[in-house]
Scaffold this motif. Structure first.
Motif, PDB file in Angstrom:
ATOM      1  N   THR A  92      32.663  39.695  43.943  1.00 46.65           N
ATOM      2  CA  THR A  92      32.760  41.139  43.671  1.00 46.65           C
ATOM      3  C   THR A  92      32.677  41.945  44.957  1.00 46.65           C
ATOM      4  N   ASN A  93      31.712  41.599  45.804  1.00 43.94           N
ATOM      5  CA  ASN A  93      31.576  42.260  47.099  1.00 43.94           C
ATOM      6  C   ASN A  93      32.476  41.541  48.112  1.00 43.94           C
ATOM      7  N   PRO A  94      33.477  42.237  48.643  1.00 45.99           N
ATOM      8  CA  PRO A  94      34.411  41.553  49.551  1.00 45.99           C
ATOM      9  C   PRO A  94      33.717  40.952  50.773  1.00 45.99           C
ATOM     10  N   ALA A  95      32.538  41.472  51.118  1.00 40.77           N
ATOM     11  CA  ALA A  95      31.786  40.906  52.245  1.00 40.77           C
ATOM     12  C   ALA A  95      31.388  39.461  51.957  1.00 40.77           C
ATOM     13  N   ASN A  96      31.296  39.117  50.676  1.00 36.37           N
ATOM     14  CA  ASN A  96      30.903  37.754  50.285  1.00 36.37           C
ATOM     15  C   ASN A  96      32.073  36.908  49.794  1.00 36.37           C
ATOM     16  N   ALA A  97      33.274  37.443  49.851  1.00 32.76           N
ATOM     17  CA  ALA A  97      34.438  36.742  49.275  1.00 32.76           C
ATOM     18  C   ALA A  97      34.976  35.687  50.241  1.00 32.76           C
ATOM     19  N   ALA A  98      35.398  34.567  49.676  1.00 33.84           N
ATOM     20  CA  ALA A  98      35.908  33.445  50.483  1.00 33.84           C
ATOM     21  C   ALA A  98      37.283  33.767  51.066  1.00 33.84           C
ATOM     22  N   GLU A  99      37.583  33.102  52.172  1.00 36.95           N
ATOM     23  CA  GLU A  99      38.897  33.226  52.814  1.00 36.95           C
ATOM     24  C   GLU A  99      40.019  32.970  51.811  1.00 36.95           C
ATOM     25  N   GLY A 100      41.060  33.760  51.894  1.00 37.92           N
ATOM     26  CA  GLY A 100      42.237  33.532  51.061  1.00 37.92           C
ATOM     27  C   GLY A 100      42.161  34.160  49.690  1.00 37.92           C
ATOM     28  N   THR A 101      40.969  34.658  49.301  1.00 37.06           N
ATOM     29  CA  THR A 101      40.855  35.296  47.993  1.00 37.06           C
ATOM     30  C   THR A 101      41.425  36.715  48.060  1.00 37.06           C
ATOM     31  N   ILE A 102      41.781  37.243  46.891  1.00 33.97           N
ATOM     32  CA  ILE A 102      42.375  38.583  46.832  1.00 33.97           C
ATOM     33  C   ILE A 102      41.424  39.618  47.420  1.00 33.97           C
ATOM     34  N   ARG A 103      40.131  39.508  47.069  1.00 39.51           N
ATOM     35  CA  ARG A 103      39.187  40.525  47.555  1.00 39.51           C
ATOM     36  C   ARG A 103      38.952  40.389  49.059  1.00 39.51           C
ATOM     37  N   LYS A 104      38.940  39.163  49.570  1.00 35.97           N
ATOM     38  CA  LYS A 104      38.806  38.991  51.031  1.00 35.97           C
ATOM     39  C   LYS A 104      40.031  39.569  51.741  1.00 35.97           C
ATOM     40  N   LEU A 105      41.201  39.331  51.154  1.00 39.30           N
ATOM     41  CA  LEU A 105      42.438  39.786  51.783  1.00 39.30           C
ATOM     42  C   LEU A 105      42.587  41.306  51.729  1.00 39.30           C
ATOM     43  N   PHE A 106      42.202  41.906  50.589  1.00 38.56           N
ATOM     44  CA  PHE A 106      42.636  43.275  50.332  1.00 38.56           C
ATOM     45  C   PHE A 106      41.535  44.288  50.010  1.00 38.56           C
ATOM     46  N   ALA A 107      40.363  43.866  49.538  1.00 33.95           N
ATOM     47  CA  ALA A 107      39.390  44.842  49.016  1.00 33.95           C
ATOM     48  C   ALA A 107      38.833  45.727  50.119  1.00 33.95           C
ATOM     49  N   GLU A 108      38.530  46.973  49.731  1.00 32.87           N
ATOM     50  CA  GLU A 108      37.974  47.947  50.675  1.00 32.87           C
ATOM     51  C   GLU A 108      36.456  48.006  50.618  1.00 32.87           C
ATOM     52  N   SER A 109      35.871  47.750  49.445  1.00 28.33           N
ATOM     53  CA  SER A 109      34.421  47.890  49.258  1.00 28.33           C
ATOM     54  C   SER A 109      34.038  47.201  47.953  1.00 28.33           C
ATOM     55  N   ILE A 110      32.721  47.156  47.670  1.00 24.99           N
ATOM     56  CA  ILE A 110      32.268  46.531  46.420  1.00 24.99           C
ATOM     57  C   ILE A 110      32.839  47.263  45.210  1.00 24.99           C
ATOM     58  N   GLU A 111      33.049  48.563  45.325  1.00 24.72           N
ATOM     59  CA  GLU A 111      33.646  49.326  44.216  1.00 24.72           C
ATOM     60  C   GLU A 111      35.175  49.229  44.250  1.00 24.72           C
ATOM     61  N   ALA A 112      35.757  49.547  45.378  1.00 20.69           N
ATOM     62  CA  ALA A 112      37.224  49.518  45.521  1.00 20.69           C
ATOM     63  C   ALA A 112      37.622  48.099  45.904  1.00 20.69           C
ATOM     64  N   ASN A 113      37.428  47.188  44.929  1.00 20.16           N
ATOM     65  CA  ASN A 113      37.575  45.756  45.236  1.00 20.16           C
ATOM     66  C   ASN A 113      38.876  45.166  44.691  1.00 20.16           C
ATOM     67  N   SER A 114      39.871  46.034  44.525  1.00 18.67           N
ATOM     68  CA  SER A 114      41.289  45.665  44.340  1.00 18.67           C
ATOM     69  C   SER A 114      41.673  45.061  43.000  1.00 18.67           C
ATOM     70  N   VAL A 115      40.788  44.256  42.411  1.00 18.60           N
ATOM     71  CA  VAL A 115      41.139  43.605  41.144  1.00 18.60           C
ATOM     72  C   VAL A 115      39.922  43.440  40.236  1.00 18.60           C
ATOM     73  N   HIS A 116      40.208  43.365  38.951  1.00 16.21           N
ATOM     74  CA  HIS A 116      39.237  42.955  37.927  1.00 16.21           C
ATOM     75  C   HIS A 116      39.791  41.733  37.217  1.00 16.21           C
ATOM     76  N   GLY A 117      38.904  40.831  36.825  1.00 15.97           N
ATOM     77  CA  GLY A 117      39.298  39.723  35.966  1.00 15.97           C
ATOM     78  C   GLY A 117      38.211  39.442  34.948  1.00 15.97           C
ATOM     79  N   SER A 118      38.606  39.038  33.752  1.00 16.07           N
ATOM     80  CA  SER A 118      37.640  38.776  32.673  1.00 16.07           C
ATOM     81  C   SER A 118      36.654  37.692  33.089  1.00 16.07           C
ATOM     82  N   ASP A 119      35.394  37.824  32.593  1.00 15.45           N
ATOM     83  CA  ASP A 119      34.358  36.850  32.963  1.00 15.45           C
ATOM     84  C   ASP A 119      34.111  35.792  31.889  1.00 15.45           C
ATOM     85  N   SER A 120      34.763  35.903  30.744  1.00 14.99           N
ATOM     86  CA  SER A 120      34.577  34.912  29.667  1.00 14.99           C
ATOM     87  C   SER A 120      35.761  34.986  28.719  1.00 14.99           C
TER      88      SER A 120
END
Ligand code: CMP
Length: 139
Positions: A92-120
């Protein structure tokens, strides 16, 4: 098992013209975009969608952010799609996102984190039904 999950490309990403770039990562991961539309969320739609977070301190800001511009709502299909998409999104927080992930590549912040995906699977079904009729999903 083949599953379906619900995705939102958020306003920070559509504003920067990254819809195609996000979709390329999704498709490269083996997920199939079986429904997609670009919409402006109303405040009521955003509040309903994020109702589970209603008590959180960031709820008001989150609803405001999600209505600042167009979003692209999607249904993604594939083997283990719910977990697979969460892996592709990254933390969720791009600071903690792994290399190559959408949030690592593109997210601006924990709120403006580019994408949502269902959790269940349960939430995926509810979220898909909020935005798509059955005949709009073409697998
Ligand atoms: P999402 O996966 O859509 O689920 C809830 C959203 O709330 C999350 O992505 C972020 O956009 C936002 N969010 C989560 N945690 C925080 C936080 N601590 N501060 C601000 N926004 C947050």
């Amino acid at each position: 098992a083949i599953e379906r999950t619900f995705s939102i490309i958020k306003p920070d990403a559509t504003r920067r013209n990254l819809t195609g770039a996000v979709n390329a990562v999704i498709e490269k991961a083996g997920l199939r975009i079986v429904a997609q539309k670009r919409i402006l969320l109303t405040t009521a739609q955003a509040e309903t969608f994020y109702a589970v977070h209603r008590a959180r301190p960031f709820f008001g800001d989150l609803v405001a952010f999600m209505t600042t511009g167009p979003v692209v709502v999607q249904v993604l299909e594939g083997e283990g799609a719910i977990a697979a998409y969460r892996d592709v999104m990254g933390a969720t927080n791009p600071a903690n996102a792994a290399e190559g992930t959408i949030r690592k590549l593109f997210a601006e912040s924990i709120e403006a984190n580019s994408v949502h995906g269902s959790d269940s699977a349960e939430n995926a079904a509810v979220e898909i039904a909020q935005f798509f009729a059955q005949n709009e999903i073409v697998g």
